[in-house]
Structure formats: C-alpha cells, structure tokens
Design a protein around this motif. Structure first.
Motif, PDB file in Angstrom:
ATOM      1  N   MET A   1      11.004   0.950   2.148  1.00 61.21           N
ATOM      2  CA  MET A   1       9.791   0.472   2.845  1.00 61.21           C
ATOM      3  C   MET A   1       8.670   1.513   2.737  1.00 61.21           C
ATOM      4  O   MET A   1       7.519   1.162   2.488  1.00 61.21           O
ATOM      5  CB  MET A   1      10.137   0.194   4.318  1.00 61.21           C
ATOM      6  N   LYS A   2       9.069   2.796   2.856  1.00 60.10           N
ATOM      7  CA  LYS A   2       8.069   3.870   2.789  1.00 60.10           C
ATOM      8  C   LYS A   2       7.423   3.892   1.405  1.00 60.10           C
ATOM      9  O   LYS A   2       6.210   4.092   1.276  1.00 60.10           O
ATOM     10  CB  LYS A   2       8.736   5.211   3.102  1.00 60.10           C
ATOM     11  N   SER A   3       8.259   3.663   0.379  1.00 62.69           N
ATOM     12  CA  SER A   3       7.715   3.697  -0.980  1.00 62.69           C
ATOM     13  C   SER A   3       6.759   2.521  -1.222  1.00 62.69           C
ATOM     14  O   SER A   3       5.775   2.659  -1.944  1.00 62.69           O
ATOM     15  CB  SER A   3       8.832   3.710  -2.013  1.00 62.69           C
ATOM     16  N   ILE A   4       7.045   1.364  -0.596  1.00 61.12           N
ATOM     17  CA  ILE A   4       6.120   0.220  -0.716  1.00 61.12           C
ATOM     18  C   ILE A   4       4.765   0.610  -0.128  1.00 61.12           C
ATOM     19  O   ILE A   4       3.714   0.355  -0.720  1.00 61.12           O
ATOM     20  CB  ILE A   4       6.681  -1.036  -0.009  1.00 61.12           C
ATOM     21  N   LEU A   5       4.821   1.264   1.036  1.00 61.45           N
ATOM     22  CA  LEU A   5       3.577   1.694   1.688  1.00 61.45           C
ATOM     23  C   LEU A   5       2.831   2.732   0.843  1.00 61.45           C
ATOM     24  O   LEU A   5       1.602   2.710   0.762  1.00 61.45           O
ATOM     25  CB  LEU A   5       3.871   2.270   3.074  1.00 61.45           C
ATOM     26  N   THR A   6       3.607   3.622   0.202  1.00 59.36           N
ATOM     27  CA  THR A   6       2.986   4.645  -0.655  1.00 59.36           C
ATOM     28  C   THR A   6       2.259   3.986  -1.829  1.00 59.36           C
ATOM     29  O   THR A   6       1.113   4.332  -2.131  1.00 59.36           O
ATOM     30  CB  THR A   6       4.062   5.623  -1.177  1.00 59.36           C
ATOM     31  N   VAL A   7       2.947   3.041  -2.485  1.00 58.73           N
ATOM     32  CA  VAL A   7       2.325   2.338  -3.623  1.00 58.73           C
ATOM     33  C   VAL A   7       1.109   1.539  -3.127  1.00 58.73           C
ATOM     34  O   VAL A   7       0.052   1.526  -3.763  1.00 58.73           O
ATOM     35  CB  VAL A   7       3.338   1.395  -4.328  1.00 58.73           C
ATOM     36  N   PHE A   8       1.284   0.896  -1.983  1.00 59.90           N
ATOM     37  CA  PHE A   8       0.190   0.115  -1.385  1.00 59.90           C
ATOM     38  C   PHE A   8      -1.051   0.988  -1.175  1.00 59.90           C
ATOM     39  O   PHE A   8      -2.153   0.649  -1.591  1.00 59.90           O
ATOM     40  CB  PHE A   8       0.681  -0.469  -0.047  1.00 59.90           C
ATOM     41  N   LYS A   9      -0.827   2.139  -0.558  1.00 54.72           N
ATOM     42  CA  LYS A   9      -1.946   3.045  -0.238  1.00 54.72           C
ATOM     43  C   LYS A   9      -2.628   3.547  -1.517  1.00 54.72           C
ATOM     44  O   LYS A   9      -3.857   3.518  -1.626  1.00 54.72           O
ATOM     45  CB  LYS A   9      -1.416   4.233   0.581  1.00 54.72           C
ATOM     46  N   PHE A  10      -1.810   3.944  -2.478  1.00 52.59           N
ATOM     47  CA  PHE A  10      -2.344   4.471  -3.732  1.00 52.59           C
ATOM     48  C   PHE A  10      -3.150   3.378  -4.467  1.00 52.59           C
ATOM     49  O   PHE A  10      -4.273   3.620  -4.920  1.00 52.59           O
ATOM     50  CB  PHE A  10      -1.196   4.961  -4.618  1.00 52.59           C
ATOM     51  N   THR A  11      -2.563   2.183  -4.557  1.00 48.89           N
ATOM     52  CA  THR A  11      -3.233   1.067  -5.250  1.00 48.89           C
ATOM     53  C   THR A  11      -4.559   0.751  -4.579  1.00 48.89           C
ATOM     54  O   THR A  11      -5.590   0.579  -5.241  1.00 48.89           O
ATOM     55  CB  THR A  11      -2.331  -0.192  -5.231  1.00 48.89           C
ATOM     56  N   PHE A  12      -4.525   0.671  -3.262  1.00 46.66           N
ATOM     57  CA  PHE A  12      -5.711   0.300  -2.495  1.00 46.66           C
ATOM     58  C   PHE A  12      -6.829   1.333  -2.680  1.00 46.66           C
ATOM     59  O   PHE A  12      -7.967   0.996  -3.020  1.00 46.66           O
ATOM     60  CB  PHE A  12      -5.338   0.168  -1.010  1.00 46.66           C
ATOM     61  N   ILE A  13      -6.481   2.605  -2.501  1.00 49.17           N
ATOM     62  CA  ILE A  13      -7.508   3.656  -2.564  1.00 49.17           C
ATOM     63  C   ILE A  13      -8.053   3.809  -3.986  1.00 49.17           C
ATOM     64  O   ILE A  13      -9.265   3.921  -4.183  1.00 49.17           O
ATOM     65  CB  ILE A  13      -6.938   5.000  -2.037  1.00 49.17           C
ATOM     66  N   GLU A  14      -7.156   3.766  -4.960  1.00 45.18           N
ATOM     67  CA  GLU A  14      -7.614   3.915  -6.349  1.00 45.18           C
ATOM     68  C   GLU A  14      -8.558   2.782  -6.747  1.00 45.18           C
ATOM     69  O   GLU A  14      -9.574   3.000  -7.394  1.00 45.18           O
ATOM     70  CB  GLU A  14      -6.409   3.938  -7.295  1.00 45.18           C
ATOM     71  N   ALA A  15      -8.183   1.559  -6.353  1.00 42.84           N
ATOM     72  CA  ALA A  15      -9.024   0.400  -6.707  1.00 42.84           C
ATOM     73  C   ALA A  15     -10.352   0.443  -5.952  1.00 42.84           C
ATOM     74  O   ALA A  15     -11.396   0.073  -6.490  1.00 42.84           O
ATOM     75  CB  ALA A  15      -8.279  -0.889  -6.407  1.00 42.84           C
ATOM     76  N   LEU A  16     -10.292   0.931  -4.713  1.00 38.22           N
ATOM     77  CA  LEU A  16     -11.498   1.026  -3.880  1.00 38.22           C
ATOM     78  C   LEU A  16     -12.509   1.997  -4.486  1.00 38.22           C
ATOM     79  O   LEU A  16     -13.721   1.824  -4.361  1.00 38.22           O
ATOM     80  CB  LEU A  16     -11.094   1.505  -2.480  1.00 38.22           C
ATOM     81  N   ARG A  17     -12.015   3.017  -5.189  1.00 39.42           N
ATOM     82  CA  ARG A  17     -12.890   4.032  -5.768  1.00 39.42           C
ATOM     83  C   ARG A  17     -13.486   3.595  -7.100  1.00 39.42           C
ATOM     84  O   ARG A  17     -14.405   4.228  -7.592  1.00 39.42           O
ATOM     85  CB  ARG A  17     -12.094   5.313  -6.022  1.00 39.42           C
TER      86      ARG A  17
END
Lengths: 413, 299
Positions: free
Chosen positions: A1-17
């Motif tokens: 579950m933690k790794s899903i959140l990690t990928v989620f956060k990374f994907t979101f922030i990278e795309a946002l930038r």
C-alpha cells in the motif's frame, strides 16, 4: 500500500510540474473565463442594437419623402432611441449628412420614401458595426403606416388598435429536459470524454516511456508491478480531477461574477438548479470509475510497445472503443435519450460514464437504475484492473515479441 | 549453509533453452563473477534470481528462503540502463529509495551520501537527460545502492564507462566487497571479472562450462605461460625450443609452455647467449584463455 502511495505521489507531482500540463491548464482557464464573458458581451452587443444606450451624443437624421404617409415617425424614433437626438433632415443637405455619417459612427440617417406605392426605409450608417437594425426600425414604423391607411379608409380607432394587437404565447416542456439541463449535460459529456481520453492517454504514454527508457526494470525490482500500475493510474486520475476541479471552480466563479442574472439562451434562462449534490456525486463516481476502466486499458496498450513511435498503433483499439462509446453517448443524448439504444448505453460500462451524467440532468429515471448501472461499471472496472495488472506485469519487460494470450497463464505480481 | 543458493535454474523461450540447469552458491561476502559471451544466459539467470522472470525449473534462495523483494534487501544494476530523463536526479533517487521502503528523509540522505562518494553532487538538481552517459550510469548505480542492500547484482557494470569512471567504479566495488556485501557481477569482459572475483560461473549457450574458486581453477591449469622481456629479439630462440609464441608487442613476448622445465631451459639458453632478461615471468593462464579453451571444448 505504501508503494502505491509512493508511485501515486511521484506520478502526480512529476505530471503537475510538466510544462504541457501547466500550459493546457492556463489555456483552459483562459478559455473558461473568456466563455464567461460571452453572455456579457452578447448582451452588450444586443443592447447596442438600441443605438441610444451609449453615453456618447448621437444624432439620427430623419428625411421623410412620403408626403406625410407615415405620421408620428419622429416621435416613435425618439421614444425608441432615448438619449439620441432625432432631427428632421432636409433633402438639400443630404451630402452634408452623408459626410457626417462617414466621419462619425454616432451619426445615422433614416430616409422614408415611396417605392411601388408603399413606404420604403433606407438606413444610412457608417458601417455594419453601428449596431442599428433597419428591421427594428421598420417594425416600429410599420404600425404607424398601417393605422394611417386604415384611418383614411374609415376604420374605427378600436378596430385599428385591435388589428395591431398580437396573441400572447408561451411554451411548456412536459419532459424533464430543459435548455439548461441540455447545455450542462452536453458540457459534462464533453468534459468526461476529454478527461477520460486525455488522462487515459497520459497513462499509456507514461507506461510506454518507462518501458522504452528501461526504467521499468529498476521499478519492478523495487515494488510489485501491479502497485506501480495502480499508483500511476491513481496519480494521473488525481491530476485529472485537480485540473477539472480548477476548471469547474473557475467556471462557477465566472458564472457567479460575469454571467448576467437575466441572461437567456433562445429566450430561456440558463439555470444550474437541476445540478444537485446527489447528481454531482454520481458524476464524480462515473468519472472515477470510467477513467479507471479506460486508463487501465490504455496502460495495457502502453505496456505492449518497445518504442514510443509504436504507441499510437497499440492504442488504436482502446481509442476506437472510447470514441465509439462517446459517440453513442452523444447521439443518444441528442436523438433519443429514452429509447432502446439509450437504455443499453445506460447500462453498458463502456458508454455509461458518458450517457448517465447527461441523463441525470435530462431524463426521468430512478437512482436505483443509476446505482445498478454504476455497480456494473465498478465490477467491470475491477475485472479490467485485475486482468490488466497481470497483462502489464507480463508485458513490461517483454521486448521484441508481442505477448500472446497463452502467455497470460501463470501471471504473477 | 549457503547464503545465496541457485539450484538448477532453467528457462526456455519457445524452443530455445536460454538457461539450462544452472547451479551455484555464495557462502560468504565477496564478488562472484558470472561470465560468458553475449547471449550466454547471464541476464536471464539474473532475472530469474530476482524473480523478474519466472523460472521453468529450479530455485533461487537467500538463507534458505525464496528470493523476493521482502525476503532479501537486494540492489540491482540492470544491463539496460534506465532512468527518468526529464526528472531531477535527486527526485528520482529519492523516489527509488522510497519504493524500497525508506522514508523520504532517509532516501534523500542516502542519495546525497552516495552522490558525494561517486562525485556527482553537482548534478543533484539537473534533469537526467542533461548528464553524460557515464554520469547517468552512476546515478543508476546509486539507485541500486540507495537502500544499503545485502545482495548486490551488477549486470555488465563497466560497459560504456570511460577509464576515469571505470577506475572509480572499481574502487567502489572493492569497497562494497570489503563491507561484507554479497556481490554477483556479470560481464563478458574477462579481465574485469578476473580482477574482482573470488569465485566464478562461466556460461556458454545457457550451460555452465566452468565454475568454482578462481585461484583454484587457475592453479589447476598450472604454469602455462612464459612472459619474457629482453634487449634482443628472443623469438627465434624460443622457436628452436619448440615454444609457441602467443603474443608479441614492442616490449615483450609471451610463449606457451608445457611446464616449469620449458622455462628453465629457455632461461639457460638465453644466459648462454648473453641475453639478459629484463622480465622473466612464469604464470597461470588468463581467464580469457581459459574461457577460449572451454568454449572450444564445448563446441
């Protein structure tokens, strides 16, 4: 579950930038604000037809060559264009009037003359941008001429007044679809398609680029491939919701601040009262699960390719499916929301994210039916997630040869 | 008990057997070399060990338990290098660390420490596509090492590196081995493996053709080569003694010998003729020679 959140956060922030995201968001917001200005501008253009509303001094010259066939013209025009100086013109000075009109758009001239034994109106303005409408002037002057003729024929004043009266009318819609619901429904349908297509494409692009750049091998020894896939889809979906929320909040503020209270489309007021909290929640749920369904299908397409240039071809089946589903939703919305095709589209998981939000605003159906349709969509999305996760796991490290169905046996995470 | 045990790993792709019942084990910290030509099955073996590929047969265990992301903290440098080209170096390193279960702060601290060790701190806020290939490789290595793994698997770690970076990586691997890490390093460059490896597995066409302790393997071959450097050309003299010359350059020549007696005779003849050797070395065969011999036999 933690790794899903990690990928989620990374994907979101990278795309946002990403510049592409920032630019599309800014363009979208500008377009929405621009669209909110449209009713105000339209109203001003409409008002400009009255010629008299401008605060600048205006002059309307009236040259009557009908030998008094239309009595009271000057009075009517004065009432019509309040604040405008309506002056009787002289035939001898016509070239002077023409010069004045050419130089200044605040000047105009109405010439009344007889043509084929009937009055004829000539309107002279600087250009078509003056806003004066000759038909409006004709509609105002015609009753004067008709009543004058009737009077000379001995018709009584009562009869003349009666002949110029019109029958009052109104329209009553017996279905639940009104103009507001239709406009908002079509807008939501378009937004749903745009979001599901655009963000689904982003998922495919992200998966394909990770595979093409060989980052995938580093990723899947770090965490389960299915966690990478789910985190990536969630991150992209959240990004879509963020952008959509920005658009909708801007639209709501723009609607409140910029759209005139009395704004009408085709004579009918534009109201969002049919868009209730319950329908908003349902639209949100349909977006989430509709996006999930198409995003995971797109991810499977992205996992198939070795090179970015092959992505378009790999995505074609999913793109076609989403396009057909959208057009079913769109045409059902326009042609026959309550018919057989509409009913099928309502329950079909591929088309329900497009048609249900429209029907929510424009059709009679119970929330039970909506929940059944939503349940079918959720169940289908769950199956697609499960199958796609296995397919993704098998595909992401496969280069050169395409995955065959028999390879899907014994899939592991 | 062996720490890393590979037992009969087999993998076929269609009709082709890519890896055929490979077995080996690592009992103590140090470097094990996995060598072979391109297509020998090295990468497939590594992928099966890490569970990226499912083996048709056989098993890979760590302290008796099947190797998974959870059972052993492993670091992996893949042969195909890959990092996010448009993402800042520090962001992606932190991301990989977090995926390995580290906290954001720990992942960042570890990234900074390793970046300093590999002399790439100046690129911390640059996107990876702006880095040279060698520096990208260092970043990838940091991504593999960020969580301080017990088992380190390096697939062709030296390919594409310039001499300066090669030297730096050599020192880093030596340091890891000295820090009690278990390292499995694949390479088709025999000299590289020879330098680091205590043990090795030699693969050819998916099969093991040689394995064991490198020193013992070489000792088993005995003294087979004689390297001579002298002021005069001694090739004619060697030819008289029936020694085959295998290498000659501007400085020295190398001959095949059947034993120490051949070397002794050569030295006597040289001194008889007044030729003073500047270098006279009797040595075991190189790994490259052993490999060529084994591949020849396997054919």
């Amino acid at each position: 579950m933690k790794s899903i959140l990690t990928v989620f956060k990374f994907t979101f922030i990278e795309a946002l930038r990403k510049k592409a995201f920032i630019i599309t968001t800014i363009i979208g917001l500008v377009l929405i604000i621009g669209a909110c200005f449209v009713p105000m501008v339209a109203e001003q253009v409409e008002n400009a037809d009255l010629f008299s509303d401008s605060e600048e001094s205006k002059t309307l010259y009236v040259l009557d060559n009908t030998d008094g066939a239309i009595p009271g013209v000057q009075d009517v025009l004065t009432q019509m264009f309040t604040g405008t100086s309506v002056e009787v013109a002289s035939e001898d000075l016509i070239s002077e009037y023409e010069d004045k009109i050419k130089k200044d758009s605040n000047n105009a001239m109405v010439i009344l003359e007889m043509k084929d034994n009937a009055p004829h109106i000539v309107l002279m303005t600087k250009s078509f941008m003056s806003g004066l409408d000759v038909n409006t002037i004709s509609e105002a002057i015609s009753p004067l001429y008709i009543s004058s003729v009737m009077k000379t024929q001995g018709v009584s004043d009562d009869m003349i007044a009666f002949s110029q009266s019109s029958i009052t009318s109104e329209v009553k819609f017996m279905g639940s679809m009104d103009l507001s619901g239709y406009v908002v429904g079509i807008a939501i349908l378009m937004i749903m398609f745009f979001s599901i297509y655009y963000y689904g494409y982003s998922v495919a692009l992200s998966v394909a680029s990770e595979k093409a750049s060989r980052v995938m091998e580093t990723l899947i020894v770090s965490t389960k491939p299915s966690h990478v896939l789910i985190g990536k889809c969630l991150g992209t979906g959240a990004l879509g919701l963020t952008q959509l929320s920005a658009f909708l909040i801007t639209a709501a503020i723009g609607y409140q601040l910029l759209v005139p209270d009395d704004f009408t489309v085709m004579g009918m007021p534009l109201s969002l009262s049919s868009f209730t909290a319950a329908s908003a929640i349902l639209v949100l749920l349909y977006f989430i699960f509709g996006f999930t369904l198409f995003a995971f299908l797109n991810a499977a397409a992205g996992a198939l390719v070795d090179k970015m240039e092959d992505l378009g071809a790999a995505m074609m089946p999913v793109t076609m499916t989403s396009m057909v589903s959208f057009y079913i939703g769109y045409f059902v919305a326009i042609i026959d929301p309550g018919g057989l095709i509409g009913t099928i589209a309502f329950y079909l998981p591929l088309s329900s994210p497009f048609i249900v939000p429209f029907k929510l605003l424009n059709s009679d159906f119970s929330y039970t039916e909506a929940i059944i349709s939503l349940a079918i969509l959720i169940a289908t999305a769950a199956v697609v997630v499960k199958v796609t996760a296995g397919f993704y796991t098998k595909s992401v490290l496969r280069y050169g040869k395409r995955l065959k169905f028999k390879d899907l046996k014994g899939m592991k995470e | 008990m062996s720490v890393l045990k590979i037992d009969g790993l087999t993998k076929s792709f269609g009709e082709k057997v890519a890896v055929d019942a490979i077995s080996f084990q690592i009992d103590s910290p140090g470097v094990m070399g996995l060598i072979g030509t391109n297509g020998a099955g090295k990468t497939t073996t590594i992928r099966m060990i890490l569970g990226i590929l499912e083996a048709d047969e056989g098993s890979a265990t760590w302290n008796g338990a099947k190797i998974t992301r959870e059972s052993v903290r492993f670091g992996y440098l893949p042969e195909e290098r890959g990092i996010y080209p448009k993402t800042k170096v520090i962001d992606q390193l932190t991301y990989f660390g977090e995926l390995r279960g580290m906290t954001h702060a720990d992942a960042k601290a570890s990234s900074l420490r390793l970046m300093e060790r590999l002399e790439v701190t100046e690129y911390i806020n640059m996107t990876a596509d702006k880095l040279s290939k060698g520096n990208q490789q260092k970043i990838q290595l940091i991504a593999a090492m960020i969580h301080d793994p017990e088992l380190i698997i390096l697939d062709e770690p030296f390919s594409g590196l310039d001499p300066v970076n090669t030297e730096m990586l050599r020192a880093f691997i030596t340091e890891l081995a000295a820090n009690n890490k278990y390292i499995l390093m694949s390479s088709h460059q025999m000299s590289t493996v020879e330098e680091f490896s205590r043990d090795l597995v030699m693969l050819h066409n998916g099969k093991t053709i040689l394995q064991g302790n490198l020193k013992q393997i070489k000792a088993g071959y005995g003294h087979t080569n004689l390297v001579v450097r002298a002021d005069q050309d001694i090739r004619a003299l060697a030819e008289e003694l029936g020694l085959q010359c295998v290498r000659t350059d501007a400085q020295e020549s190398e001959f095949k010998i059947s034993g120490d007696e051949d070397a002794k005779t050569m030295l006597m003849r040289m001194t008889e003729r007044g030729i003073i050797p500047v270098r006279f070395e009797i040595r075991e065969p190189s790994l490259h020679e052993i490999f060529l011999e084994k591949v020849g036999h396997s054919k």
